[in-house]
Design a protein around this motif. Structure first.
Motif, mmCIF file in Angstrom:
data_model
loop_
_atom_site.group_PDB
_atom_site.id
_atom_site.type_symbol
_atom_site.label_atom_id
_atom_site.label_comp_id
_atom_site.label_asym_id
_atom_site.label_seq_id
_atom_site.Cartn_x
_atom_site.Cartn_y
_atom_site.Cartn_z
ATOM 1 N N LEU A 18 0.289 -2.513 -3.743
ATOM 2 C CA LEU A 18 -0.863 -3.203 -3.176
ATOM 3 C C LEU A 18 -0.451 -4.425 -2.348
ATOM 4 O O LEU A 18 -0.970 -4.666 -1.252
ATOM 5 C CB LEU A 18 -1.784 -3.645 -4.326
ATOM 6 N N GLU A 19 0.522 -5.174 -2.874
ATOM 7 C CA GLU A 19 0.942 -6.420 -2.228
ATOM 8 C C GLU A 19 1.511 -6.198 -0.823
ATOM 9 O O GLU A 19 1.600 -7.121 -0.028
ATOM 10 C CB GLU A 19 2.019 -7.119 -3.065
ATOM 11 N N LEU A 20 1.969 -4.973 -0.555
ATOM 12 C CA LEU A 20 2.602 -4.703 0.739
ATOM 13 C C LEU A 20 1.633 -4.063 1.737
ATOM 14 O O LEU A 20 2.038 -3.530 2.768
ATOM 15 C CB LEU A 20 3.828 -3.790 0.541
ATOM 16 N N THR A 21 0.363 -4.086 1.392
ATOM 17 C CA THR A 21 -0.623 -3.472 2.278
ATOM 18 C C THR A 21 -1.634 -4.515 2.753
ATOM 19 O O THR A 21 -1.737 -5.591 2.155
ATOM 20 C CB THR A 21 -1.410 -2.373 1.534
ATOM 21 N N GLN A 22 -2.331 -4.188 3.816
ATOM 22 C CA GLN A 22 -3.398 -5.076 4.300
ATOM 23 C C GLN A 22 -4.640 -4.255 4.614
ATOM 24 O O GLN A 22 -4.531 -3.144 5.162
ATOM 25 C CB GLN A 22 -2.948 -5.796 5.567
ATOM 26 N N GLU A 23 -5.780 -4.784 4.274
ATOM 27 C CA GLU A 23 -7.021 -4.142 4.680
ATOM 28 C C GLU A 23 -7.255 -4.456 6.156
ATOM 29 O O GLU A 23 -6.939 -5.541 6.626
ATOM 30 C CB GLU A 23 -8.188 -4.714 3.858
ATOM 31 N N VAL A 24 -7.818 -3.490 6.864
ATOM 32 C CA VAL A 24 -8.132 -3.734 8.269
ATOM 33 C C VAL A 24 -9.648 -3.599 8.424
ATOM 34 O O VAL A 24 -10.240 -2.666 7.890
ATOM 35 C CB VAL A 24 -7.408 -2.707 9.175
ATOM 36 N N ALA A 25 -10.217 -4.551 9.115
ATOM 37 C CA ALA A 25 -11.675 -4.528 9.278
ATOM 38 C C ALA A 25 -12.087 -3.306 10.101
ATOM 39 O O ALA A 25 -11.508 -3.010 11.146
ATOM 40 C CB ALA A 25 -12.138 -5.806 9.979
ATOM 41 N N ASP A 26 -13.024 -2.564 9.590
ATOM 42 C CA ASP A 26 -13.550 -1.405 10.309
ATOM 43 C C ASP A 26 -14.915 -1.101 9.719
ATOM 44 O O ASP A 26 -15.081 -1.097 8.506
ATOM 45 C CB ASP A 26 -12.610 -0.208 10.157
#
Lengths: 429, 429
Positions: A118-126
């Motif tokens: 989880l720590e290595l991911t980012q949410e992207v606004a969509d």
């Protein structure tokens, strides 16, 4: 005037006793009651562990091939097509550049071969869908705990005869042993003899002492994994003691008596053994304390005539009863665990008999040290409270010096030894 | 997206926990039930041991002055004027060249100052009276156990907080403690959470595992001297877990929950702690396994949020719950006993966090060896069965090599340590 007894070496005495055995029996108990009992069968893994490929972390499951070109400069985005908590299964198949949010312990979805923490991911606004982005590549198998990588189904994880500790309890639960096949506790009877014995709740009287041996031995039986049954204390009276001994013997797997085994005029146990038709294995052992220890077979049962001296009684139990008891519990290392320790004090006086000194073991920076836990006399009771080992000093014509490496038998260790009596040789290193 | 937690060192985490305590309470139990309990008061000698001058052997009590000229050539004869078994008292006074037949443990008659062992005497034929003969001299005090020579009345023999072993039972009996003041067992509640958890008697299902942590922890509580109370297992459902936690907390001295403390979307324990108004001591510890261990205070009670991983859960209990429990049992060395051992394998990979490796200790000729008892991964359960120690490998930038001296914490030792967390420095001798 005095009966002459021939002392036999400790090793030989223990050997004679070990020719006898109590029948090994097993019973089922609920898992919750299995702690501290002894396994009556091997604990076998009833399935692979993990039972399925699973995620050891919280993160996203995906296809590693899709991450190949990911970097800080050119991150890759994935469509989040589902989420699985531990205990659930993702039913779909994950396609290229799709990912599934996965919780610790959940099974890897079909199609995926890596997990990104989880720590290595980012949410992207969509607005229309959920998108996740990563900035590095991952390899096939990254962060996946594969089925069977911890344990393969069918593996023997804990052997029959092992004492069930909390870790073993965890294994039993994991593999579905909601009832556990444990060894039936052998029933060991206890009788104290001696006209000098007061009950514990009686005030002291001239010439008398309180009965401590019976309670001590019951605790020793408990510690070794047996079930103690107490038949009371008796004055030095032949008929009373004979009757009590005979009655008790019929109700137990083994019987321990204390007192009355010496050569004094009031020591009736030898005569009682004779009237019981006992086959005396030995009535003198070349050891201190406990040289008058007498052990006999009556029919198919052992009867222990332990000394009335507390320390002699204590040592007699640990050397001669404990291994019989542990063997009945399926244990293959029934004797006290033996190790080496550095002697903390001098024992200048030689003794023709092997001494078993109640001792305390300390852990030094790189070795064990053993010192007496109190006065080393058989009548002395104070040294028993602090004892966690017996220091073994072979008999002979010389004493022993502080700093020598000696053998010690550990009293509170859950482990044991198959045969501790060979190669007992104190030495200077 | 992810809550950032700040890990604190193990030493600091344990310190924070140890600021809390469970009230120490005592209760009386019958002596027979005192084994394995903890003394709630010092065990004090209520009388001298021996309580009177007594004979350690079977023999004859006499006046040493009468034996001065005895030799093989000119033996000296004594008139036997009485006999005393253990438990009896000789009421007369022994005059010159008189003697009393005395049994082991019996009090020395007035006038006598030495005992001659039976083996060194001979009966002499005489019709009118009983005659005994000796062929050597004896000194004042020969073969007499003097009042108080083992233990003086008032001596503290065993300290409050000590676990009662068979030797302590013997002392309690000797000094008349027919009821024993022991520590009340603290009640520790256990709740398991996780939708992946099956009951132990359920067949395996895809994505699920059996609930092993609850049973393991109950055994650990038992081993440490506490009383476990199980409140069941719950799915990852906020309301269910909140209610169960709140209800349980009201009934126990301390509450342990397992699972749900990570940062996953189904990890509800942090939110539950918040709703309970808990004061979180820490929610991340620089250790492996168990880095997500969360401990909080709710009112005057501790609530443990241990990881759902079996090994992490196991270690979390031993490090953070055991010392709280032992302290409530009056024990002054509440932490696991620490010692040094030689590392049996390489740990080449450095880890920024302190590792606590489930290990097995072997006794070598002159030192202890410690090796992992199985795979060293937090989800791995197989390594727990054989573990009797935790190998402590401090976090840092380098690995550790076979042959180094490392610190180990002994899991099955009755002893403990006051503070094992200082000076943890692996070294080459």
């Amino acid at each position: 005037m005095v009966e002459k007894r021939k002392p036999i070496p400790v090793e030989e005495a223990v050997k004679k006793v070990m020719e006898f055995y109590i029948e090994q029996k097993s019973e089922k108990v609920p898992l919750e009651q299995s702690y501290n009992r002894f396994l009556a069968e091997d604990l076998v893994a009833s399935h692979d562990v993990p039972a399925f490929d699973r995620s050891p972390y919280d993160g996203f499951a995906l296809r590693s091939v899709d991450t190949e070109s990911a970097s800080s400069e050119s991150p890759i985005t994935f469509e989040v097509v589902g989420e699985i908590g531990a205990g659930y299964v993702f039913r779909g198949e994950v396609k290229p550049f799709q990912t599934v949010r996965i919780m610790t312990g959940a099974p890897i979805p079909a199609g995926c071969d890596a997990v990104v923490m989880l720590e290595l991911t980012q949410e992207v606004a969509d607005e229309s869908k959920k998108i996740m982005q990563i900035k590095r590549s991952f390899k096939q198998g990254d962060n996946i705990s594969y089925q069977g990588e911890d344990t393969k189904k069918g593996t023997v994880l804990v052997e029959k005869g092992t004492k069930i500790n909390p870790g073993v309890v965890a294994l039993l639960a994991t593999f579905g042993y909601h009832e556990v096949n444990v060894a039936v506790k052998p029933v060991i009877g206890v009788i104290a003899t001696g006209s000098e014995l007061l009950s514990v709740d009686q005030p002291l009287e001239p010439g008398k002492i309180r009965n401590s041996n019976a309670y001590m031995i019951m605790a020793q039986i408990d510690r070794a994994g047996g079930e103690a049954r107490y038949f009371g204390k008796f004055n030095d009276d032949f008929e009373d003691c004979y009757k009590a001994t005979k009655d008790a013997l019929a109700q137990v797997d083994c019987l321990i008596t204390t007192g009355g085994v010496s050569v004094g005029d009031y020591d009736y146990m030898p005569a009682i053994f004779e009237k019981l038709g006992a086959n005396v294995l030995f009535n003198k052992v070349a050891m201190r304390p406990g040289s008058v220890t007498t052990i006999a077979k009556v029919g198919d049962k052992l009867i222990y005539g332990l000394s009335g001296n507390p320390s002699a009684c204590y040592v007699g139990f640990e050397l001669f009863t404990r291994p019989i008891l542990k063997t009945a519990l399926f244990n293959k290392q029934p004797h006290l665990r033996k190790t080496k320790a550095t002697l903390g004090v001098d024992f200048p006086k030689p003794n023709p008999f092997m001494r078993l000194v109640r001792g305390k073991v300390e852990y030094g920076e790189s070795e064990l040290f053993a010192s007496p836990s109190g006065l080393d006399k058989s009548g002395v009771v104070s040294s028993l409270g602090g004892a966690d080992a017996l220091i073994v000093l072979p008999g002979g014509t010389r004493g022993y010096e502080k700093g020598m490496k000696v053998d010690v038998l550990l009293l509170e260790d859950l482990g044991g030894s198959e045969w501790p009596w060979s190669n007992i040789v104190p030495s200077y290193r």
